[in-house]
Design a protein around this motif. Structure first.
Motif, PDB file in Angstrom:
ATOM      1  N   ILE A 109      78.716  47.235  66.061  1.00 40.51           N
ATOM      2  CA  ILE A 109      80.165  47.372  65.931  1.00 40.51           C
ATOM      3  C   ILE A 109      80.556  48.844  66.001  1.00 40.51           C
ATOM      4  O   ILE A 109      81.511  49.216  66.684  1.00 40.51           O
ATOM      5  CB  ILE A 109      80.655  46.737  64.613  1.00 40.51           C
ATOM      6  CG1 ILE A 109      80.517  45.211  64.677  1.00 40.51           C
ATOM      7  CG2 ILE A 109      82.109  47.114  64.333  1.00 40.51           C
ATOM      8  CD1 ILE A 109      80.836  44.505  63.379  1.00 40.51           C
ATOM      9  N   ASP A 110      79.795  49.686  65.290  1.00 37.32           N
ATOM     10  CA  ASP A 110      80.096  51.123  65.288  1.00 37.32           C
ATOM     11  C   ASP A 110      79.930  51.728  66.678  1.00 37.32           C
ATOM     12  O   ASP A 110      80.761  52.533  67.122  1.00 37.32           O
ATOM     13  CB  ASP A 110      79.184  51.840  64.291  1.00 37.32           C
ATOM     14  CG  ASP A 110      79.535  53.314  64.151  1.00 37.32           C
ATOM     15  OD1 ASP A 110      80.637  53.612  63.660  1.00 37.32           O
ATOM     16  OD2 ASP A 110      78.727  54.161  64.565  1.00 37.32           O
ATOM     17  N   ARG A 111      78.872  51.316  67.400  1.00 38.04           N
ATOM     18  CA  ARG A 111      78.660  51.820  68.766  1.00 38.04           C
ATOM     19  C   ARG A 111      79.790  51.371  69.682  1.00 38.04           C
ATOM     20  O   ARG A 111      80.247  52.126  70.547  1.00 38.04           O
ATOM     21  CB  ARG A 111      77.313  51.333  69.308  1.00 38.04           C
ATOM     22  CG  ARG A 111      76.094  51.990  68.686  1.00 38.04           C
ATOM     23  CD  ARG A 111      74.848  51.729  69.522  1.00 38.04           C
ATOM     24  NE  ARG A 111      74.554  50.308  69.623  1.00 38.04           N
ATOM     25  CZ  ARG A 111      73.747  49.655  68.793  1.00 38.04           C
ATOM     26  NH1 ARG A 111      73.160  50.300  67.794  1.00 38.04           N
ATOM     27  NH2 ARG A 111      73.512  48.370  68.950  1.00 38.04           N
ATOM     28  N   PHE A 112      80.221  50.128  69.515  1.00 36.41           N
ATOM     29  CA  PHE A 112      81.307  49.580  70.317  1.00 36.41           C
ATOM     30  C   PHE A 112      82.584  50.383  70.098  1.00 36.41           C
ATOM     31  O   PHE A 112      83.250  50.805  71.052  1.00 36.41           O
ATOM     32  CB  PHE A 112      81.517  48.113  69.931  1.00 36.41           C
ATOM     33  CG  PHE A 112      82.650  47.423  70.643  1.00 36.41           C
ATOM     34  CD1 PHE A 112      82.463  46.857  71.892  1.00 36.41           C
ATOM     35  CD2 PHE A 112      83.907  47.321  70.053  1.00 36.41           C
ATOM     36  CE1 PHE A 112      83.502  46.200  72.545  1.00 36.41           C
ATOM     37  CE2 PHE A 112      84.945  46.675  70.691  1.00 36.41           C
ATOM     38  CZ  PHE A 112      84.739  46.118  71.940  1.00 36.41           C
ATOM     39  N   GLU A 113      82.928  50.609  68.838  1.00 35.39           N
ATOM     40  CA  GLU A 113      84.151  51.343  68.519  1.00 35.39           C
ATOM     41  C   GLU A 113      84.096  52.772  69.062  1.00 35.39           C
ATOM     42  O   GLU A 113      85.075  53.271  69.640  1.00 35.39           O
ATOM     43  CB  GLU A 113      84.349  51.361  67.002  1.00 35.39           C
ATOM     44  CG  GLU A 113      84.619  49.989  66.409  1.00 35.39           C
ATOM     45  CD  GLU A 113      84.705  49.990  64.903  1.00 35.39           C
ATOM     46  OE1 GLU A 113      85.149  48.968  64.338  1.00 35.39           O
ATOM     47  OE2 GLU A 113      84.336  50.999  64.275  1.00 35.39           O
TER      48      GLU A 113
END
Length: 302
Positions: A191-195
């Motif tokens: 999720i953090d990489r996506f954001e």
């Protein structure tokens, strides 16, 4: 098709712009009854459908359509007919619509675009994209993505029975599947990489912010100097992102705001083929398909 200039009845909530995504219409998991209520109460200048609105992955397996699904479709078409600027940015579950992008067409007044740009009332440039192009599993391992979709569907079924037990014990609704997603370290990292990837892409292209969906995780925060905004979904969180008339952005949690029960069962199945709204959309899509075929004729055999 150009809508008329008359305005629909004004609801109690007037926004400049509304962003929704990941409704997954066509599945039992879609909380279409809540989405229909939300859309009925709003009027807006712009409505962005930020991908995975229709779930094309279920078309060949277990397509589900009830009268709440029909209400959602009819409300979107009504907004488009009465002057709301409706833009549909397809996602990975409704990727079948991406074949219409080359024509820059409208279907029942709804514009279909690969991505969009929006200028807020206070002058912020926003990039509107579903976000699946930043998901390496969807891009490079479709089989894994399909298996993940199946697992997610099963988690929703387990979640329903889990919450039935909680309700009998006097506890409030709690999303087991959402909790599990946030407890898995690799999922949190993803999720953090996506954001970060979306924020960095928007920043490199000169945007002040980015609006997306895809990961079913509503969020609004600054990431590397860019406002990252995910409008969530209408399967578990039932959230929407709205722009107020002064340009202020806000995430709306429709279930929490209205104290709704997520344990409500879906309505009775409706024969979608008998729906006037479905027939209207299907007829226009067929006409566009014929236009595509005529524009790109099959070459004669040598």
């Amino acid at each position: 098709m150009t809508g008329s200039s008359s305005q629909p009845p004004r609801g109690p909530h007037v926004y400049r712009t509304v962003f929704i995504s990941d409704t997954h219409l066509g599945t039992r998991g879609c909380r279409a009854e809540f989405l229909a209520d939300f859309l009925k109460t709003v009027t807006c200048e712009n409505l962005f459908l930020v991908g995975d609105i229709l779930d094309g992955w279920r078309l060949k397996r277990s397509w589900f359509w009830d009268h709440y699904h029909d209400k959602v479709l009819r409300r979107v078409l009504k907004l488009a007919r009465h002057g709301t600027n409706v833009i549909y940015v397809p996602g990975n579950h409704d990727e079948m619509l991406r074949k219409y992008l080359a024509l820059g067409i409208e279907v029942c007044g709804v514009k279909i675009q690969l991505e969009a740009e929006h200028l807020t009332a206070d002058g912020k440039r926003l990039l509107i994209t579903h976000g699946d192009q930043f998901d390496s599993v969807v891009r490079h391992a479709r089989l894994l993505a399909l298996l993940g979709d199946w697992a997610y569907e099963m988690a929703l079924v387990v979640n329903r029975y889990f919450n039935m037990v909680r309700l009998k014990l006097g506890y409030p609704y709690w999303s087991l599947s959402a909790w599990l997603k946030l407890q898995v370290k690799e999922a949190v990292k993803a999720i953090d990489r996506f954001e970060t990837a979306l924020a960095d892409d928007a920043k490199a292209r000169g945007f002040d912010g980015v609006v997306c969906g895809h990961i079913h995780h509503a969020e609004m925060r600054m990431v590397n100097g860019v406002m990252y905004m995910n409008d969530g979904d209408w399967v578990e969180s039932c959230t929407a992102l709205v722009e107020h008339l002064d340009g202020r952005m806000e995430l709306i949690d429709w279930v929490a705001r209205n104290k709704l029960s997520m344990l409500a069962k879906p309505g009775a199945r409706l024969n979608a083929a008998k729906s006037a709204a479905v027939r209207e959309v299907a007829a226009q899509l067929s006409a566009v398909t014929r236009e595509l075929d005529e524009a790109s004729p099959v070459p004669a055999e040598l």
